[in-house]
Design a protein around this motif. Sequence first.
Motif, PDB file in Angstrom:
ATOM      1  N   GLY A  19       0.804  -1.213   0.000  1.00 51.59           N
ATOM      2  CA  GLY A  19       0.000   0.000   0.000  1.00 51.59           C
ATOM      3  C   GLY A  19       0.834   1.258   0.000  1.00 51.59           C
ATOM      4  O   GLY A  19       0.435   2.280  -0.542  1.00 51.59           O
ATOM      5  N   GLU A  20       2.008   1.180   0.614  1.00 51.94           N
ATOM      6  CA  GLU A  20       2.915   2.327   0.658  1.00 51.94           C
ATOM      7  C   GLU A  20       4.334   1.806   0.833  1.00 51.94           C
ATOM      8  O   GLU A  20       4.558   0.752   1.432  1.00 51.94           O
ATOM      9  N   VAL A  21       5.282   2.546   0.280  1.00 52.17           N
ATOM     10  CA  VAL A  21       6.689   2.177   0.420  1.00 52.17           C
ATOM     11  C   VAL A  21       7.539   3.421   0.205  1.00 52.17           C
ATOM     12  O   VAL A  21       7.284   4.211  -0.705  1.00 52.17           O
ATOM     13  N   SER A  22       8.517   3.618   1.070  1.00 48.96           N
ATOM     14  CA  SER A  22       9.399   4.779   0.965  1.00 48.96           C
ATOM     15  C   SER A  22      10.852   4.337   1.100  1.00 48.96           C
ATOM     16  O   SER A  22      11.136   3.211   1.498  1.00 48.96           O
ATOM     17  N   ASN A  23      11.748   5.228   0.776  1.00 49.11           N
ATOM     18  CA  ASN A  23      13.178   5.004   0.989  1.00 49.11           C
ATOM     19  C   ASN A  23      13.642   5.757   2.242  1.00 49.11           C
ATOM     20  O   ASN A  23      14.808   6.117   2.355  1.00 49.11           O
ATOM     21  N   GLN A  24      12.749   5.945   3.191  1.00 50.40           N
ATOM     22  CA  GLN A  24      13.069   6.703   4.394  1.00 50.40           C
ATOM     23  C   GLN A  24      13.884   5.870   5.371  1.00 50.40           C
ATOM     24  O   GLN A  24      13.350   5.088   6.155  1.00 50.40           O
ATOM     25  N   SER A  25      15.187   6.037   5.293  1.00 50.04           N
ATOM     26  CA  SER A  25      16.123   5.387   6.204  1.00 50.04           C
ATOM     27  C   SER A  25      17.285   6.337   6.429  1.00 50.04           C
ATOM     28  O   SER A  25      18.142   6.492   5.554  1.00 50.04           O
ATOM     29  N   THR A  26      17.323   6.974   7.581  1.00 49.38           N
ATOM     30  CA  THR A  26      18.407   7.914   7.853  1.00 49.38           C
ATOM     31  C   THR A  26      19.714   7.207   8.209  1.00 49.38           C
ATOM     32  O   THR A  26      20.750   7.841   8.301  1.00 49.38           O
ATOM     33  N   GLY A  27      19.659   5.905   8.374  1.00 45.40           N
ATOM     34  CA  GLY A  27      20.874   5.140   8.636  1.00 45.40           C
ATOM     35  C   GLY A  27      21.614   4.758   7.357  1.00 45.40           C
ATOM     36  O   GLY A  27      22.837   4.663   7.346  1.00 45.40           O
ATOM     37  N   TYR A  28      20.873   4.520   6.277  1.00 48.80           N
ATOM     38  CA  TYR A  28      21.477   4.154   4.994  1.00 48.80           C
ATOM     39  C   TYR A  28      21.355   5.271   3.957  1.00 48.80           C
ATOM     40  O   TYR A  28      22.145   5.318   3.021  1.00 48.80           O
ATOM     41  N   CYS A  29      20.353   6.130   4.091  1.00 47.51           N
ATOM     42  CA  CYS A  29      20.128   7.244   3.166  1.00 47.51           C
ATOM     43  C   CYS A  29      20.142   6.807   1.701  1.00 47.51           C
ATOM     44  O   CYS A  29      20.856   7.365   0.875  1.00 47.51           O
TER      45      CYS A  29
ATOM     46  N   GLY B 141       2.272  -3.766  -6.191  1.00 52.05           N
ATOM     47  CA  GLY B 141       2.211  -2.491  -5.499  1.00 52.05           C
ATOM     48  C   GLY B 141       2.394  -1.334  -6.432  1.00 52.05           C
ATOM     49  O   GLY B 141       2.141  -1.445  -7.631  1.00 52.05           O
ATOM     50  N   PRO B 142       2.840  -0.233  -5.900  1.00 49.70           N
ATOM     51  CA  PRO B 142       2.990   0.985  -6.695  1.00 49.70           C
ATOM     52  C   PRO B 142       4.107   0.859  -7.731  1.00 49.70           C
ATOM     53  O   PRO B 142       4.938  -0.038  -7.651  1.00 49.70           O
ATOM     54  N   ALA B 143       4.121   1.798  -8.659  1.00 48.11           N
ATOM     55  CA  ALA B 143       5.129   1.817  -9.721  1.00 48.11           C
ATOM     56  C   ALA B 143       6.456   2.404  -9.245  1.00 48.11           C
ATOM     57  O   ALA B 143       7.438   2.374  -9.984  1.00 48.11           O
ATOM     58  N   GLY B 144       6.489   2.921  -8.048  1.00 47.74           N
ATOM     59  CA  GLY B 144       7.707   3.511  -7.475  1.00 47.74           C
ATOM     60  C   GLY B 144       7.449   3.815  -6.009  1.00 47.74           C
ATOM     61  O   GLY B 144       6.388   3.476  -5.466  1.00 47.74           O
ATOM     62  N   PHE B 145       8.421   4.454  -5.376  1.00 53.34           N
ATOM     63  CA  PHE B 145       8.226   4.834  -3.980  1.00 53.34           C
ATOM     64  C   PHE B 145       7.005   5.743  -3.877  1.00 53.34           C
ATOM     65  O   PHE B 145       6.864   6.685  -4.658  1.00 53.34           O
ATOM     66  N   THR B 146       6.128   5.488  -2.928  1.00 52.58           N
ATOM     67  CA  THR B 146       4.972   6.355  -2.726  1.00 52.58           C
ATOM     68  C   THR B 146       5.370   7.616  -1.970  1.00 52.58           C
ATOM     69  O   THR B 146       4.644   8.606  -1.990  1.00 52.58           O
ATOM     70  N   HIS B 147       6.496   7.563  -1.305  1.00 50.04           N
ATOM     71  CA  HIS B 147       7.077   8.741  -0.651  1.00 50.04           C
ATOM     72  C   HIS B 147       8.579   8.673  -0.890  1.00 50.04           C
ATOM     73  O   HIS B 147       9.251   7.774  -0.373  1.00 50.04           O
ATOM     74  N   GLU B 148       9.089   9.593  -1.702  1.00 48.02           N
ATOM     75  CA  GLU B 148      10.532   9.627  -2.000  1.00 48.02           C
ATOM     76  C   GLU B 148      11.227  10.597  -1.057  1.00 48.02           C
ATOM     77  O   GLU B 148      10.772  11.727  -0.873  1.00 48.02           O
ATOM     78  N   VAL B 149      12.328  10.153  -0.469  1.00 47.33           N
ATOM     79  CA  VAL B 149      13.133  10.995   0.400  1.00 47.33           C
ATOM     80  C   VAL B 149      14.463  11.235  -0.309  1.00 47.33           C
ATOM     81  O   VAL B 149      15.125  10.284  -0.732  1.00 47.33           O
ATOM     82  N   VAL B 150      14.829  12.504  -0.429  1.00 49.28           N
ATOM     83  CA  VAL B 150      16.072  12.881  -1.101  1.00 49.28           C
ATOM     84  C   VAL B 150      17.113  13.201  -0.025  1.00 49.28           C
ATOM     85  O   VAL B 150      16.950  14.148   0.747  1.00 49.28           O
ATOM     86  N   PHE B 151      18.161  12.393   0.023  1.00 50.65           N
ATOM     87  CA  PHE B 151      19.241  12.569   1.004  1.00 50.65           C
ATOM     88  C   PHE B 151      20.468  13.170   0.324  1.00 50.65           C
ATOM     89  O   PHE B 151      20.819  12.779  -0.790  1.00 50.65           O
ATOM     90  N   ARG B 152      21.147  14.074   1.035  1.00 54.30           N
ATOM     91  CA  ARG B 152      22.412  14.626   0.557  1.00 54.30           C
ATOM     92  C   ARG B 152      23.316  14.883   1.761  1.00 54.30           C
ATOM     93  O   ARG B 152      22.843  15.194   2.853  1.00 54.30           O
ATOM     94  N   ARG B 153      24.638  14.784   1.523  1.00 50.12           N
ATOM     95  CA  ARG B 153      25.648  15.144   2.530  1.00 50.12           C
ATOM     96  C   ARG B 153      26.168  16.519   2.156  1.00 50.12           C
ATOM     97  O   ARG B 153      26.485  16.792   0.994  1.00 50.12           O
ATOM     98  N   CYS B 154      26.253  17.400   3.115  1.00 51.75           N
ATOM     99  CA  CYS B 154      26.755  18.742   2.864  1.00 51.75           C
ATOM    100  C   CYS B 154      28.266  18.696   2.646  1.00 51.75           C
ATOM    101  O   CYS B 154      29.000  18.197   3.504  1.00 51.75           O
TER     102      CYS B 154
END
Length: 185
Positions: free
Chosen positions: A109-119, A139-152
């Motif tokens: 029903g839902e899937v995200s890449n939300q993992s602050t340990g692996y980013c 399921g869905p065709a992609g992440f239903t919630h995409e999280v964009v991680f970056r290192r400064c």
Amino acid sequence: MGSFACRRLGDVSARGRRGYRYVGSAELKAAVRPGGGGCRIGSAVEFGAWIAGRSAEELAEPFTFVVGVDGALRLAPRRSEHVACAGGGAVLSAGEIGFVREADWWVVGEVSNQSTGYCPDVGSWPDVARALDDVGLVGPAGFTHEVVFRRCPGCQEHNIVREDDFVCVFCGGELPEAWNVDPGV
């Protein structure tokens, strides 16, 4: 099942395949039991047995998931750390996943890449799709919630980019458009 497009996940291209090392707390990783980890789900039968053992309370919220470097889905209760779910190892993707019952089987029903340990980058979706397909989950065709991680590049802190604002929340520095969380990869 929701407003997103649903399809069989097996028609995903060969993109992806980037491994992600754990980039979170060293203390947390040190506490992971060797050989521990989430429940490895390699087939529809294994998923069926695992999901049958979940309580209504557990099913009401998403679970922690990783896709190991072996391509297998691993699942754990939501409040589990991703590094523990992965047994301390590298992953192809990580995040949160929720299941809903449809007819006589479960679907994503839902899937995200939300993992602050692996980013993991949003480009890790094909590996998730392959793992879900191996288990027979639609399921869905992609992440239903995409999280964009970056290192400064300036202060080296990990950031979640919100609303396409590529500015470090810690020092105000500019964040790169390309994924750069783990320079060792």
